[in-house]
Enzyme design. Sequence first.
Site, mmCIF file in Angstrom:
data_model
loop_
_atom_site.group_PDB
_atom_site.id
_atom_site.type_symbol
_atom_site.label_atom_id
_atom_site.label_comp_id
_atom_site.label_asym_id
_atom_site.label_seq_id
_atom_site.Cartn_x
_atom_site.Cartn_y
_atom_site.Cartn_z
ATOM 1 N N SER A 103 0.821 -1.216 0.000
ATOM 2 C CA SER A 103 0.000 0.000 0.000
ATOM 3 C C SER A 103 0.857 1.270 0.000
ATOM 4 O O SER A 103 1.704 1.425 -0.865
ATOM 5 C CB SER A 103 -0.966 -0.039 1.171
ATOM 6 O OG SER A 103 -2.018 0.858 0.981
ATOM 7 N N ASP A 242 -1.063 6.389 -4.233
ATOM 8 C CA ASP A 242 -0.159 5.471 -3.531
ATOM 9 C C ASP A 242 -0.011 4.208 -4.388
ATOM 10 O O ASP A 242 -0.595 4.111 -5.466
ATOM 11 C CB ASP A 242 -0.620 5.195 -2.088
ATOM 12 C CG ASP A 242 -1.759 4.206 -1.990
ATOM 13 O OD1 ASP A 242 -2.555 4.125 -2.946
ATOM 14 O OD2 ASP A 242 -1.857 3.506 -0.966
ATOM 15 N N ASP A 244 -0.989 1.097 -4.436
ATOM 16 C CA ASP A 244 -2.095 0.222 -4.841
ATOM 17 C C ASP A 244 -3.336 1.026 -5.230
ATOM 18 O O ASP A 244 -4.415 0.469 -5.407
ATOM 19 C CB ASP A 244 -2.410 -0.847 -3.792
ATOM 20 C CG ASP A 244 -2.990 -0.268 -2.517
ATOM 21 O OD1 ASP A 244 -2.664 0.885 -2.180
ATOM 22 O OD2 ASP A 244 -3.772 -0.973 -1.837
ATOM 23 N N ASP A 246 -5.458 3.164 -3.838
ATOM 24 C CA ASP A 246 -6.688 3.500 -3.101
ATOM 25 C C ASP A 246 -6.639 4.926 -2.563
ATOM 26 O O ASP A 246 -7.662 5.533 -2.322
ATOM 27 C CB ASP A 246 -7.020 2.486 -1.993
ATOM 28 C CG ASP A 246 -5.867 2.216 -1.054
ATOM 29 O OD1 ASP A 246 -4.773 2.785 -1.251
ATOM 30 O OD2 ASP A 246 -6.057 1.424 -0.109
#
Length: 452
Positions: A103, A242, A244, A246
């Site tokens: 993440s 970021d 990933d 989200d």
Amino acid sequence: MNRIKNELHISVAGIRGIYPEFLTSEIVFNFGVVFGSYIKTKKIFVCCDTRTSSLSLKDSIITGLLCTGKDVVDLGIAPTPEMGYIIEKVETGNAAGAVITGSHNPQEYNGIKFFSERGTFLNATEMQKLLDIYYKRSFTVSKEPGYLYSGKYTERYFNGIFRTVDVERIKKRKFKVVVDVCQGVGAVRTENFLKEMGCEVIVINKEPHGIFSHNPEPLSENLTALSETVIREKANIGFAQDTDCDRLSFTCENGHIPGEELVVALTTRDILEYHKKGDIVVNLSTTSLIEDIAKNAGVYVYRTKIGEINVVEKMKELGAVIGGEGNGGVIFPDVHYGRDSFIGMALILEYMAYREREISEIIEEMPVYVLLKRKVEVSDKRMAAEIVEKIKKAASEKEQMNLEDGIKIIRQDGWVHIRPSGTEPIVRIYVEGKSKEIAEKYLSEFISLISS
Ligand code: MG
């Protein structure tokens, strides 16, 4: 060496650690077997981010899942919100999912995020059940391994977003957009996404190799190169995701970096002014700007404990029209119930298109709040909890308080939220004031209380 790094963090919030010292292939394989034993659907989607360890860890979790007889659909390198969309809106209860991603954490980290068949993260109760299987080793291995497939769903995911925003209006503006994908999953998605909305796109840090040019958390201090590129290229806006995808932040056409808290604020304004009126759900640490926006529109703001799933469950309960977390995580349920930077970009561009103003002008008309975020490292997680208890005892009864998640003290001109981290031995402090002076005054008041 920072002691926080020297651990594998297994908690109801998820699994995270440095590869390969603490998060090993074996542990990830085991979690594949555990998740396969826990989840009831036959089909499970798997994807990963671009980190150098991600492809091999994805293979580990896939092998674990296949051992339990599950059929696996490998999406390759794909955004976390894309998986959420597929499970919620395409599979509708027929599949679950697991994402290998660190993440927003630095590149030496990796981790696992688990999706239930609802297309949202496992909640605390479900995660505890999963961990019980892990610790008691009460998993089941099937005599017949499952099958492995590969899948591509990006077009459906993008169309799911485009159906909910005024793409034609955005196209007319022919926005010039810079995006910093920080060598993450955005490198394989975001340019096409923005081009489909008629944008001229400049991507920085665009190689999807997971060796990050800067700390990938979309905080203002990590957005300097983006801001400089936006000015140099005379772009309308700069976005940062970021790894990933989200979480989102942005910079203005004049180089100003308003901060990630403005993402939920701007998207909320777009929904309330141009889509529909309804209640809003954000976490306890999100800027008070949301209350101002809601008040203008005559709707309510509900606040939850920190954590995407807590916000999502409250949104479902209330039928909220929009929500999210102040860390740049916007949730728009017309597309799906998960934090999504692609939705964030589409709604912000839509708002700019409707308002026919530069993004800096839109930001300038909003009330100013200064939100400071700090963490205090302590020796272990128990001590972090003890410190928060100490603050609770020391607080005067005259204070307006919320004790749902640590302690939030709400005063006339600002608030302070102090809570132990769920995953690390740290105490998190969020302070917001109507000016920098007020925020700094509250910060030093509570830092000294913590250290006393
Ligand atoms: Mg993330």
